[in-house]
Design a protein around this motif. Structure first.
Motif, PDB file in Angstrom:
ATOM      1  N   MET A 186       0.850  -1.172   0.000  1.00 39.39           N
ATOM      2  CA  MET A 186       0.000   0.000   0.000  1.00 39.39           C
ATOM      3  C   MET A 186       0.892   1.229   0.000  1.00 39.39           C
ATOM      4  SD  MET A 186      -1.790  -2.527   1.554  1.00 39.39           S
ATOM      5  CE  MET A 186      -3.403  -3.268   1.337  1.00 39.39           C
ATOM      6  N   PRO A 187       0.438   2.355  -0.529  1.00 35.07           N
ATOM      7  CA  PRO A 187       1.280   3.559  -0.501  1.00 35.07           C
ATOM      8  C   PRO A 187       1.709   3.906   0.918  1.00 35.07           C
ATOM      9  CG  PRO A 187      -0.627   3.896  -1.921  1.00 35.07           C
ATOM     10  CD  PRO A 187      -0.848   2.589  -1.224  1.00 35.07           C
ATOM     11  N   GLY A 188       2.992   4.176   1.098  1.00 33.98           N
ATOM     12  CA  GLY A 188       3.503   4.551   2.398  1.00 33.98           C
ATOM     13  C   GLY A 188       3.820   3.399   3.323  1.00 33.98           C
ATOM     14  N   GLN A 189       3.538   2.179   2.883  1.00 37.78           N
ATOM     15  CA  GLN A 189       3.786   1.021   3.746  1.00 37.78           C
ATOM     16  C   GLN A 189       5.281   0.819   3.959  1.00 37.78           C
ATOM     17  OE1 GLN A 189       1.516  -2.723   3.097  1.00 37.78           O
ATOM     18  NE2 GLN A 189       3.498  -3.634   2.673  1.00 37.78           N
ATOM     19  N   ALA A 190       5.672   0.591   5.201  1.00 36.90           N
ATOM     20  CA  ALA A 190       7.079   0.351   5.500  1.00 36.90           C
ATOM     21  C   ALA A 190       7.514  -0.995   4.923  1.00 36.90           C
ATOM     22  CB  ALA A 190       7.322   0.379   7.002  1.00 36.90           C
ATOM     23  N   VAL A 191       8.772  -1.062   4.516  1.00 38.85           N
ATOM     24  CA  VAL A 191       9.351  -2.302   4.002  1.00 38.85           C
ATOM     25  C   VAL A 191      10.432  -2.755   4.975  1.00 38.85           C
ATOM     26  CG1 VAL A 191      10.573  -3.401   2.094  1.00 38.85           C
ATOM     27  CG2 VAL A 191       8.884  -1.617   1.625  1.00 38.85           C
ATOM     28  N   SER A 192      10.339  -3.975   5.440  1.00 35.73           N
ATOM     29  CA  SER A 192      11.339  -4.484   6.382  1.00 35.73           C
ATOM     30  C   SER A 192      11.592  -5.961   6.113  1.00 35.73           C
ATOM     31  CB  SER A 192      10.869  -4.286   7.830  1.00 35.73           C
ATOM     32  OG  SER A 192       9.642  -4.945   8.061  1.00 35.73           O
ATOM     33  N   ARG A 193      12.754  -6.407   6.551  1.00 35.44           N
ATOM     34  CA  ARG A 193      13.088  -7.817   6.394  1.00 35.44           C
ATOM     35  C   ARG A 193      12.405  -8.647   7.477  1.00 35.44           C
ATOM     36  NH1 ARG A 193      17.208  -8.931   2.801  1.00 35.44           N
ATOM     37  NH2 ARG A 193      18.431  -7.132   2.090  1.00 35.44           N
ATOM     38  N   LEU A 194      12.191  -9.915   7.171  1.00 36.00           N
ATOM     39  CA  LEU A 194      11.653 -10.834   8.154  1.00 36.00           C
ATOM     40  C   LEU A 194      12.656 -11.018   9.291  1.00 36.00           C
ATOM     41  CD1 LEU A 194      10.150 -13.510   5.725  1.00 36.00           C
ATOM     42  CD2 LEU A 194       8.854 -11.989   7.228  1.00 36.00           C
ATOM     43  N   PRO A 195      12.207 -11.506  10.454  1.00 33.80           N
ATOM     44  CA  PRO A 195      13.137 -11.722  11.573  1.00 33.80           C
ATOM     45  C   PRO A 195      14.290 -12.650  11.182  1.00 33.80           C
ATOM     46  CG  PRO A 195      10.859 -11.901  12.316  1.00 33.80           C
ATOM     47  CD  PRO A 195      10.810 -11.800  10.823  1.00 33.80           C
ATOM     48  N   LYS A 196      15.345 -12.605  11.959  1.00 35.33           N
ATOM     49  CA  LYS A 196      16.548 -13.394  11.694  1.00 35.33           C
ATOM     50  C   LYS A 196      16.207 -14.876  11.528  1.00 35.33           C
ATOM     51  CE  LYS A 196      21.164 -14.344  13.552  1.00 35.33           C
ATOM     52  NZ  LYS A 196      22.109 -14.097  14.672  1.00 35.33           N
ATOM     53  N   ASN A 197      16.770 -15.471  10.486  1.00 34.61           N
ATOM     54  CA  ASN A 197      16.615 -16.896  10.146  1.00 34.61           C
ATOM     55  C   ASN A 197      15.224 -17.259   9.638  1.00 34.61           C
ATOM     56  OD1 ASN A 197      19.287 -17.481  10.919  1.00 34.61           O
ATOM     57  ND2 ASN A 197      18.671 -17.739  13.057  1.00 34.61           N
ATOM     58  N   VAL A 198      14.319 -16.262   9.489  1.00 34.17           N
ATOM     59  CA  VAL A 198      12.969 -16.514   8.953  1.00 34.17           C
ATOM     60  C   VAL A 198      12.939 -16.083   7.491  1.00 34.17           C
ATOM     61  CG1 VAL A 198      10.519 -15.941   9.116  1.00 34.17           C
ATOM     62  CG2 VAL A 198      11.886 -16.197  11.201  1.00 34.17           C
ATOM     63  N   ALA A 199      12.407 -16.924   6.627  1.00 36.60           N
ATOM     64  CA  ALA A 199      12.293 -16.596   5.210  1.00 36.60           C
ATOM     65  C   ALA A 199      11.217 -17.482   4.581  1.00 36.60           C
ATOM     66  CB  ALA A 199      13.632 -16.782   4.485  1.00 36.60           C
ATOM     67  N   ARG A 200      10.783 -17.074   3.389  1.00 33.02           N
ATOM     68  CA  ARG A 200       9.751 -17.822   2.672  1.00 33.02           C
ATOM     69  C   ARG A 200      10.380 -18.505   1.456  1.00 33.02           C
ATOM     70  NH1 ARG A 200       4.331 -17.047   3.341  1.00 33.02           N
ATOM     71  NH2 ARG A 200       4.630 -14.940   4.184  1.00 33.02           N
TER      72      ARG A 200
END
Length: 370
Positions: A186-200
Motif C-alpha cells: 500500500m502507498p507509504g507502507q514500510a518495508v522491512s526484512r523478516l526476523p533473523k533466520n525466517v524466510a519464505r
C-alpha cells in the motif's frame, strides 16, 4: 503552524497517498494545497478514517503502526480551530525523497512483459500479472518491495507464488490463485526484512502472481510496475508459511446489518505467528481473531474495525506470537448486507452466498519445550 508542525505530520503519515502524482487527487504537501481541505481533514482524523489504519489499539501489537498518535490528532485539530496559520517558511522541513528501493537494490527485480493499459473514467480495475523468475535453484525470500509504475493509478497490490502452470505471462484475468502469499503493498507502507533466520521458500522455476488494484484517472494511462525480491544468503532455519482461515459457505440474508460468521482452526503443531492479514470483501464491518491456548490463556491477535475491503495490509507483530500445539484460533466477522452498506454491490440488497477466507496467518513452526 503548518510549516513547523503539521507538514511534518503529513510527511510521516499522509503524503504517500496525498501528494502530486499519487493515488488521490488531494495533495497536502504544501500549505496552499492543504489549506482548502483543513476542515475536512480535521473530521477525517477525528473519526479515525484517515489514515486508514483499521487495527484497534490494544488488540495486538504491530510493527510500523502508521496511525496518528493522540498528540498528532490534537495538533491537527488545534491548527484548524486556530485559523490554519501558515507559519514561517524557514521552518519548512526538507522535502522527502520519493522513489528508490527502501532496502537497497533487490537481488531480483521482476516486471511484466508488457505494459498494462487502464482506460480513462471512474471506478476501479483489477489485473493479475504473472512474472517468471527463471530461478535455477530454490531461494529464500526475506523481504519484498514494490514500485508502482504509475503512482496516480496504482491503489495497492498483493503477491503470491503461482499455482497455475498454464497461465500465460500476458494473461491479465482475475484468477489470482496463489499457493503462498509473498506480501502486500500500500502507498507509504514500510518495508522491512523478516526476523533473523525466517524466510519464505521460493522454489526453482517458480512464477509470481501480482494482483494490482488500479483506480481510474481522467486520462487513459499505462503502467509497468516492478517487484523487488530480497534473498537470504543461506537456507532459512525457520521457513515461513501462510494459512488461510476460510469460513464455510453461508447465505447472508438481504438487509442483515450484523451477520455473524465464525471460523475456527486448531494448531496441529506448535508455531509462532509472524503476521496476520484480515481478508473480507465487501460486506465486512469488523473482523476479530483470537487465540485460545491449551493452558487457558486467551489473546486477541487483531481486531479490525470499520473495515475497508480495498485496503488490506499485512499486520506484522512486534514480537512473534506463541501458538502451542492445540491452540484454537477463532475468527469472528460481522457482515453488512443492507442498503446502508455503501460497498454493497447489489442495489437493492439481496441474499448472497458468502464463502471467503476471513484472514491469513503467517507462521513458523517451533519446537515446544518439554
Amino acid at each position: 503552524m503548518f510549516n513547523k508542525e503539521i507538514v511534518r505530520i503529513f510527511q510521516r503519515h499522509c503524503l504517500a497517498c496525498h501528494d502530486s502524482g499519487t493515488i488521490t487527487d488531494i495533495s497536502l504537501a504544501t500549505y496552499a494545497q492543504a489549506r482548502p481541505w483543513a476542515k475536512a481533514f480535521k473530521e477525517e482524523v477525528l473519526e479515525k478514517r484517515m489514515p486508514p489504519y483499521q487495527a484497534v489499539k490494544g488488540f495486538g501489537r504491530f510493527h510500523d503502526d502508521y496511525s496518528l498518535t493522540q498528540r498528532e490528532i490534537d495538533q491537527i485539530v488545534s491548527w484548524v480551530e486556530g485559523g490554519v496559520p501558515k507559519g514561517d517558511d524557514k521552518d519548512l522541513p526538507t522535502s522527502l525523497a520519493m522513489g528508490g528501493w527502501l532496502l537497497g537494490q533487490p537481488d531480483l527485480v521482476l516486471e511484466p512483459e508488457s505494459k498494462v493499459n487502464i482506460s480513462a473514467g471512474e471506478g476501479d480495475e483489477y489485473r493479475c500479472l504473472t512474472l517468471g523468475t527463471n530461478l535455477k535453484e530454490d531461494r529464500w525470500v526475506t523481504a519484498v518491495d514494490f514500485h508502482p509504475g504509475h503512482g496516480a493509478a496504482v491503489h495497492c497490490a498483493s503477491f503470491g507464488i503461482d499455482l497455475s502452470q498454464v497461465r500465460g505471462t500476458t494473461d491479465y484475468s482475475l484468477d489470482c490463485a496463489a499457493a503462498d502469499s509473498l506480501g502486500t503493498w500500500m502507498p507509504g507502507q514500510a518495508v522491512s526484512r523478516l526476523p533473523k533466520n525466517v524466510a519464505r521458500l521460493l522454489p526453482a522455476g517458480a512464477r509470481i502472481v501480482m494482483r494490482i488494484h488500479y483506480h481510474k484517472t481522467k486520462e487513459a494511462v499505462s503502467d509497468q510496475s516492478s517487484l523487488g525480491l530480497y534473498f537470504a544468503r543461506d537456507q532459512a532455519t525457520k521457513p515461513l508459511r501462510t494459512i488461510a482461515l476460510a469460513a464455510p459457505e453461508t447465505e447472508i440474508p438481504a438487509g442483515a446489518e450484523r451477520y455473524r460468521v465464525k471460523v475456527t482452526y486448531t494448531m496441529p503443531e506448535a508455531a509462532e505467528a509472524i503476521a496476520i492479514r484480515p481478508l473480507l470483501f465487501p460486506f465486512a464491518k469488523s473482523v476479530e481473531a483470537t487465540a485460545y491456548r491449551p493452558d487457558g490463556m486467551t489473546e486477541v491477535l487483531i481486531w479490525a474495525r470499520a473495515y475497508r475491503y480495498d485496503w488490506q495490509p499485512d499486520y506484522t507483530f512486534r514480537k512473534p506470537v506463541t501458538l502451542p500445539k492445540g491452540t484454537r484460533i477463532e475468527v469472528i466477522a460481522y457482515l453488512d448486507n443492507s442498503d446502508n452498506n455503501q460497498n454493497n454491490p447489489n442495489n437493492p440488497a439481496r441474499a448472497v452466498r458468502f464463502a471467503s477466507a476471513l484472514c491469513e496467518l503467517s507462521l513458523i513452526n517451533v519446537r515446544e519445550k518439554t
